[in-house]
Design an enzyme around this catalytic site. Structure first.
Site, PDB file in Angstrom:
ATOM      1  N   GLY A   1      51.103  32.183  28.836  1.00 19.35           N
ATOM      2  CA  GLY A   1      52.301  32.232  28.012  1.00 19.35           C
ATOM      3  C   GLY A   1      53.615  32.508  28.705  1.00 19.35           C
ATOM      4  O   GLY A   1      54.683  32.368  28.093  1.00 19.35           O
TER       5      GLY A   1
ATOM      6  N   GLY B   1      49.329  28.718  32.575  1.00 15.46           N
ATOM      7  CA  GLY B   1      49.314  27.260  32.668  1.00 15.46           C
ATOM      8  C   GLY B   1      50.663  26.755  33.135  1.00 15.46           C
ATOM      9  O   GLY B   1      50.858  26.366  34.288  1.00 15.46           O
TER      10      GLY B   1
ATOM     11  N   ARG C   1      57.303  16.240  24.771  1.00  9.57           N
ATOM     12  CA  ARG C   1      57.873  17.576  24.520  1.00  9.57           C
ATOM     13  C   ARG C   1      59.240  17.558  23.831  1.00  9.57           C
ATOM     14  O   ARG C   1      59.454  18.331  22.899  1.00  9.57           O
ATOM     15  CB  ARG C   1      57.917  18.404  25.810  1.00  9.57           C
TER      16      ARG C   1
ATOM     17  N   CYS D   1      59.760   2.831  18.989  1.00  8.18           N
ATOM     18  CA  CYS D   1      60.451   2.631  17.712  1.00  8.18           C
ATOM     19  C   CYS D   1      60.470   3.893  16.860  1.00  8.18           C
ATOM     20  O   CYS D   1      59.870   3.957  15.784  1.00  8.18           O
ATOM     21  CB  CYS D   1      59.770   1.497  16.959  1.00  8.18           C
ATOM     22  N   GLU D   2      61.081   4.936  17.387  1.00  4.67           N
ATOM     23  CA  GLU D   2      61.246   6.182  16.652  1.00  4.67           C
ATOM     24  C   GLU D   2      62.527   6.841  17.133  1.00  4.67           C
ATOM     25  O   GLU D   2      62.792   6.853  18.344  1.00  4.67           O
ATOM     26  CB  GLU D   2      60.099   7.165  16.946  1.00  4.67           C
TER      27      GLU D   2
HETATM   28  N1  LLP Z   1      45.437  30.426  27.030  1.00  3.05           N
HETATM   29  C1  LLP Z   1      45.339  29.921  25.788  1.00  3.05           C
HETATM   30  C2  LLP Z   1      44.272  30.409  24.914  1.00  3.05           C
HETATM   31  C3  LLP Z   1      46.262  28.946  25.343  1.00  3.05           C
HETATM   32  O1  LLP Z   1      46.156  28.480  24.110  1.00  3.05           O
HETATM   33  C4  LLP Z   1      47.289  28.507  26.210  1.00  3.05           C
HETATM   34  C5  LLP Z   1      48.253  27.513  25.783  1.00  3.05           C
HETATM   35  C6  LLP Z   1      47.339  29.058  27.516  1.00  3.05           C
HETATM   36  C7  LLP Z   1      46.404  30.024  27.887  1.00  3.05           C
HETATM   37  C8  LLP Z   1      48.375  28.646  28.513  1.00  3.05           C
HETATM   38  O2  LLP Z   1      49.647  28.966  28.110  1.00  3.05           O
HETATM   39  P1  LLP Z   1      50.897  28.773  29.104  1.00  3.05           P
HETATM   40  O3  LLP Z   1      50.733  29.742  30.237  1.00  3.05           O
HETATM   41  O4  LLP Z   1      50.877  27.374  29.593  1.00  3.05           O
HETATM   42  O5  LLP Z   1      52.071  29.057  28.258  1.00  3.05           O
HETATM   43  N2  LLP Z   1      52.203  21.881  24.436  1.00  3.05           N
HETATM   44  C9  LLP Z   1      53.079  23.022  24.409  1.00  3.05           C
HETATM   45  C10 LLP Z   1      52.374  24.286  24.909  1.00  3.05           C
HETATM   46  C11 LLP Z   1      51.090  24.578  24.182  1.00  3.05           C
HETATM   47  C12 LLP Z   1      50.388  25.814  24.681  1.00  3.05           C
HETATM   48  C13 LLP Z   1      49.022  25.902  24.135  1.00  3.05           C
HETATM   49  N3  LLP Z   1      48.252  26.999  24.620  1.00  3.05           N
HETATM   50  C14 LLP Z   1      54.333  22.723  25.200  1.00  3.05           C
HETATM   51  O6  LLP Z   1      54.459  21.628  25.727  1.00  3.05           O
HETATM   52  O7  LLP Z   1      55.220  23.562  25.266  1.00  3.05           O
END
Ligand code: LLP
Length: 417
Positions: A239, A276, A313, A344-345
């Site tokens: 996160g 992530g 995004r 087309c959006e």
């Molecule tokens: N752990 C769990 C259980 C998660 O659901 C996620 C992300 C992470 C770790 C990793 O989170 P990070 O460190 O990347 O923030 N598609 C969206 C982000 C979706 C995140 C989903 N879960 C975007 O492009 O901003």
């Protein structure tokens, strides 16, 4: 810190000029810097060096085998959310002992595959999942190590679609119900509760919500210990946010670590983290070509050969991504423009009302911070083959995922005769 830099007004990824890659592989393409990935991983690990946590990179951010391989070689573990992601981490030889499995809807087939691989931890999100996992593990003669994912009802102060730790979100188990469920788990024959898990959201730009969530988790930990439920792992999810714009200053991993370490003192648990975006986000860009220019009534449209199917995004979260010319020229005026795709959006844009150097037809531009949730969220909308992924290592590059072809897309279909 990333390795996308201008040298004599030509944008490079490490030591490779991006126009050279465009020449060889065509556009659009994703380009990742291996050194940046490694650097981000090292910075993150170093921040927590005092307690040596298990870092389980969150595969969903960027699941390219070459990315996973680079991180596995660095000693990373993995946070997976599907059977497909499990196959990916197996493919790069990740030890099951470094894999945790999250998600609210794990199927029986996925649970079985993970049991079979002997993963470290199932982050269980409901009573129903716990019951099913116990039954499946029993059938297979195994015992599953589990954590319950707690929903601490903390506001992560991020986009509502990527907030997960609020009571109204589908994720986790309410704190008030957790103790009863841990008791049930402790009495089950084929699961062992060994961990506590929470993940409150993504792209967090301050440490306070993380600390708040951890405090709530600690209260639960104390209750569990009183009941002799032996919790060894504390999984605090991912996160941590990244700067998408220069003026954004999300906490550095060092500050994030300091805030958590202060709270963790004396707890006698192994910390698990699932970063992530902070690893992959600024390690990748999307390079595309200007197809057309078009002057609207109030502004200019720069129409590129990449679209929202390649990078969703901005459309989905109204996310900001920096735009850079691959060849920087100082003889150009700045103009107010929208950078848009061919789809087309109206939501098909990368930037809106942005002051940008004047681009000309055929020129290359780079969409920054596209290494996380870029390719992994791409689609074939408008029957567009997905772009290739290129990895750069110093002065070399390789296409680590080939461009899809229209033929491949159509070959999966048949007529109903
Ligand atoms: N752990 C769990 C259980 C998660 O659901 C996620 C992300 C992470 C770790 C990793 O989170 P990070 O460190 O990347 O923030 N598609 C969206 C982000 C979706 C995140 C989903 N879960 C975007 O492009 O901003």
């Amino acid at each position: 810190m990333d390795h996308f830099r201008y040298q004599e007004n030509r944008l490079y990824c490490e030591q490779v000029p991006l126009d050279r890659i465009a020449e060889e592989v065509g556009t659009p393409f994703y380009c990742y810097s291996e050194a940046t990935l490694e650097h981000h991983f090292d910075v993150f690990r170093k921040a927590f060096a005092a307690i040596d946590p298990l870092i389980c990179y969150s595969v969903k951010a960027n699941s390219s085998l070459a990315v996973l391989d680079a991180l596995a070689r660095r000693g990373s573990g993995f946070d997976i959310v599907s059977g497909g992601e499990l196959e990916r981490v197996k493919r790069v030889g990740a030890s099951g002992r470094k894999v945790v499995f999250s998600g609210v809807g794990k199927t029986s087939a996925e649970l079985r595959a993970a049991l079979d691989y002997g993963i470290l931890l199932f982050n269980v999100e409901s009573q129903a999942e716990l019951t099913r996992l116990n039954a499946l593990a029993g059938q297979m003669g195994k015992k599953a190590a589990i954590a319950l994912r707690i929903n601490p009802d903390v506001n992560p102060v991020t986009h509502p679609y990527i907030s997960t730790g609020l009571a109204r979100n589908k994720f986790g188990i309410p704190t008030a119900r957790a103790l009863a469920l841990y008791r049930q788990a402790a009495a089950m024959e084929h699961v062992t509760p060994v961990g506590l898990d929470c993940h409150i959201g993504s792209q967090l730009t301050s440490v306070e919500p993380f600390v708040e969530a951890l405090r709530r988790i600690k209260e639960l930990l104390a209750l569990l210990r009183r009941e002799k439920i032996a919790i060894q792992y504390l999984d605090l999810g991912g996160g941590l946010g990244i700067p998408y714009e220069a003026q954004q200053t999300p906490p550095h991993p060092d500050r994030y670590a300091q805030a958590l370490l202060g709270e963790l003192e004396g707890l006698d648990v192994t910390l698990i983290l699932e970063p992530g975006r902070v690893i992959a986000g600024n390690a990748g860009i999307l390079v595309c070509r200007v197809e057309y220019l078009k002057d609207g009534e109030t502004k200019r449209f720069i129409i590129t050969d990449a679209g929202m199917n390649d990078l969703i995004r901005p459309a989905l979260y109204d996310a900001y991504h920096g735009i850079l010319p691959v060849m920087r020229r100082f003889d150009r005026e700045e103009v107010m423009a929208d950078v848009v795709g061919p789809i087309c959006e109206t939501g098909d844009f990368f930037a809106r009302d942005r002051m940008l150097p004047e681009f000309r037809e055929g020129e290359l531009l780079a969409v920054r911070s596209a290494g996380a949730y870029g390719f992994t969220m791409s689609s074939n909308y408008n029957t567009r083959p997905r772009p290739p992924e290129v990895m750069v290592r110093k002065d070399r590059f390789a296409v680590v995922r080939a461009r899809e072809t229209i033929r491949q897309l159509l070959d999966q279909e048949t007529l109903f005769s």
